[in-house]
Design a protein around this motif. Sequence first.
Motif, short mmCIF file in Angstrom:
data_model
loop_
_atom_site.label_atom_id
_atom_site.label_comp_id
_atom_site.label_asym_id
_atom_site.label_seq_id
_atom_site.Cartn_x
_atom_site.Cartn_y
_atom_site.Cartn_z
N ILE A 96 0.86 -1.19 0.00
CA ILE A 96 0.00 0.00 0.00
C ILE A 96 0.90 1.24 0.00
O ILE A 96 1.88 1.29 0.74
CB ILE A 96 -0.90 0.03 1.26
CG1 ILE A 96 -1.87 -1.17 1.25
CG2 ILE A 96 -1.69 1.33 1.34
CD1 ILE A 96 -2.80 -1.21 2.46
N VAL A 97 0.56 2.23 -0.82
CA VAL A 97 1.29 3.50 -0.80
C VAL A 97 0.38 4.58 -0.23
O VAL A 97 -0.72 4.80 -0.74
CB VAL A 97 1.70 3.96 -2.22
CG1 VAL A 97 2.67 5.13 -2.14
CG2 VAL A 97 2.28 2.83 -3.03
N LEU A 98 0.84 5.25 0.83
CA LEU A 98 0.06 6.33 1.43
C LEU A 98 0.52 7.68 0.85
O LEU A 98 1.50 7.73 0.09
CB LEU A 98 0.21 6.32 2.95
CG LEU A 98 -0.32 5.07 3.65
CD1 LEU A 98 -0.17 5.19 5.15
CD2 LEU A 98 -1.77 4.79 3.27
N ASN A 99 -0.16 8.72 1.28
CA ASN A 99 0.10 10.04 0.71
C ASN A 99 1.32 10.74 1.31
O ASN A 99 1.22 11.78 1.94
CB ASN A 99 -1.14 10.93 0.88
CG ASN A 99 -1.00 12.26 0.15
OD1 ASN A 99 -0.08 12.43 -0.65
ND2 ASN A 99 -1.90 13.19 0.43
N THR B 219 1.36 -9.45 -4.25
CA THR B 219 0.21 -10.09 -4.90
C THR B 219 -0.84 -9.04 -5.23
O THR B 219 -1.59 -9.18 -6.19
CB THR B 219 -0.38 -11.14 -3.94
OG1 THR B 219 0.66 -12.04 -3.59
CG2 THR B 219 -1.52 -11.90 -4.57
N LEU B 220 -0.88 -8.01 -4.44
CA LEU B 220 -1.89 -6.97 -4.62
C LEU B 220 -1.27 -5.63 -4.25
O LEU B 220 -0.63 -5.51 -3.20
CB LEU B 220 -3.06 -7.30 -3.67
CG LEU B 220 -4.36 -6.53 -3.82
CD1 LEU B 220 -4.93 -6.69 -5.22
CD2 LEU B 220 -5.37 -7.06 -2.80
N ARG B 221 -1.44 -4.63 -5.13
CA ARG B 221 -0.80 -3.33 -4.90
C ARG B 221 -1.87 -2.25 -4.94
O ARG B 221 -2.65 -2.18 -5.88
CB ARG B 221 0.21 -3.04 -6.01
CG ARG B 221 1.20 -4.17 -6.24
CD ARG B 221 1.98 -3.90 -7.52
NE ARG B 221 2.85 -5.00 -7.85
CZ ARG B 221 2.53 -5.98 -8.66
NH1 ARG B 221 1.34 -6.02 -9.25
NH2 ARG B 221 3.40 -6.95 -8.91
N CYS B 222 -1.83 -1.40 -3.92
CA CYS B 222 -2.88 -0.39 -3.80
C CYS B 222 -2.26 0.97 -3.49
O CYS B 222 -1.41 1.08 -2.60
CB CYS B 222 -3.83 -0.81 -2.68
SG CYS B 222 -5.06 0.42 -2.26
N GLY C 171 -1.53 9.05 -2.34
CA GLY C 171 -0.42 8.10 -2.49
C GLY C 171 -0.16 7.79 -3.96
O GLY C 171 0.98 7.51 -4.35
N SER C 172 -1.21 7.88 -4.76
CA SER C 172 -1.03 7.59 -6.19
C SER C 172 -0.19 8.68 -6.87
O SER C 172 0.55 8.39 -7.82
CB SER C 172 -2.39 7.44 -6.87
OG SER C 172 -3.18 8.56 -6.59
N ASN C 173 -0.29 9.94 -6.37
CA ASN C 173 0.58 11.01 -6.92
C ASN C 173 2.04 10.67 -6.64
O ASN C 173 2.92 10.84 -7.49
CB ASN C 173 0.27 12.36 -6.29
CG ASN C 173 -1.18 12.77 -6.48
OD1 ASN C 173 -1.80 12.41 -7.48
ND2 ASN C 173 -1.73 13.49 -5.51
#
Length: 350
Positions: free
Chosen positions: A100-103, A121-124, A129-131
């Motif tokens: 998981i990527v946070l902001n 296995t799963l990336r979020c 965080g997406s920026n």
Amino acid sequence: MIFVRLNGTRCRNMAATAAIKNAIFKLLRSAGAALSLPDEWRILKQSGNISGHPRNFCTKTTIGFRQQMDHTVPPKEYKWVPNNLISENFTLGANGHVCIVLNRQVQVPAHVVKRLWKNATLRCAVDGGSNHWRDFVIAQAASTEPKQTKSKNDNEGASVELVDPPDLITGDFDSITEETVEFFKSTPKINTPDQDATDFTKAFTVLQPVMVQRKLHDVVVFHDCSGRLDQIMGNLNTLYKMQKETCNVYLLSGNSITWLLRPGKHTIQIPLDLVTNQRWCALMPVGSTAHNVTTTGLKWNLYHAQLDFGGVVSTSNTYSTEFVQVQTDSNLIWSMGAYEFEDKPRSTHS
Ligand SMILES: Cc1ncc(C[n+]2csc(CCOP(=O)(O)OP(=O)(O)O)c2C)c(N)n1
Ligand SMILES: O=c1ccn([C@@H]2O[C@H](COP(=O)(O)O)[C@@H](O)[C@H]2O)c(=O)[nH]1
């Protein structure tokens, strides 16, 4: 682009839930066999025999008020090998793990991030965080030799295929930018608008059905201790919220790894260089008093001691040996220095 709306932890809309599950299962199906990992890849593993023990460092013990432990029920035992999240040879959970990527800007060393991300296995990515993930992807592409890049023309002037996009982006979308939406246009976006829980906590609402289905127990979170204190505290609260026996959540920052120790007996195998360099570690009773904590392997040990805010909080501790044992009757946050060491190594003199 798939957009799904979820009313956070108080999900009232069954149709939306079904749509999310369908979207995620579709996503996983399309990822197919590439997602499965060999059994020996485990974050939590039995500690093996270690040769070449470091010298024992001097220890000091805090003796607490309570001297009695309840021996009627044997404590649950947990073994932790954080080296798996530090070294280049780290191994992962039997069925893989979630990233998981946070902001916050991704500060964990890039080679560690890339390995953890590639093997996930799963990336979020969570909202803003997406920026930061977009920035990371672009920076990695720019820093890679052209001959190693897969060919792809895009308006960033370098290949951006080296680091995969997230499998999904969640959040209330008050931080993701238009550019990032466009950049990850083929990534499903799951809206979690509830304003009674953080986007990080709500991400688990989305991820948990998949984690259960795929038997994923380990979650690696790229966060950072810079930024908003309320968000940092909120992130620790999320560790408490997710504290199921089947779910281990690790917060990775540029210089630390943090996770929750549940009531029980914990053995943490400390990487040797952290012991010899006397790096910091901490046991923090966030939220409630721990009445009965006993440790070995630290420089400042506790013996049936009470930890609480306003009383003893074990910060700026360090190691006396490679195996730290913590027996606690209550949840404790364990945090340890790792990766880049801006902090000065502690003197090895007692
Ligand atoms: C008692 C209480 N205090 C504060 C809030 C406000 N609140 C808690 S979680 C949350 C959502 C936070 O979203 P997140 O994206 O994690 O952080 P942001 O960057 O939007 O502040 C909000 C608004 C609340 N709902 N209840
Ligand atoms: O300073 C910060 C800001 C945010 N976070 C974490 O990231 C998510 C998403 O944040 P958004 O601002 O909504 O994009 C948030 O729930 C926090 O967990 C942070 O750690 N530090």
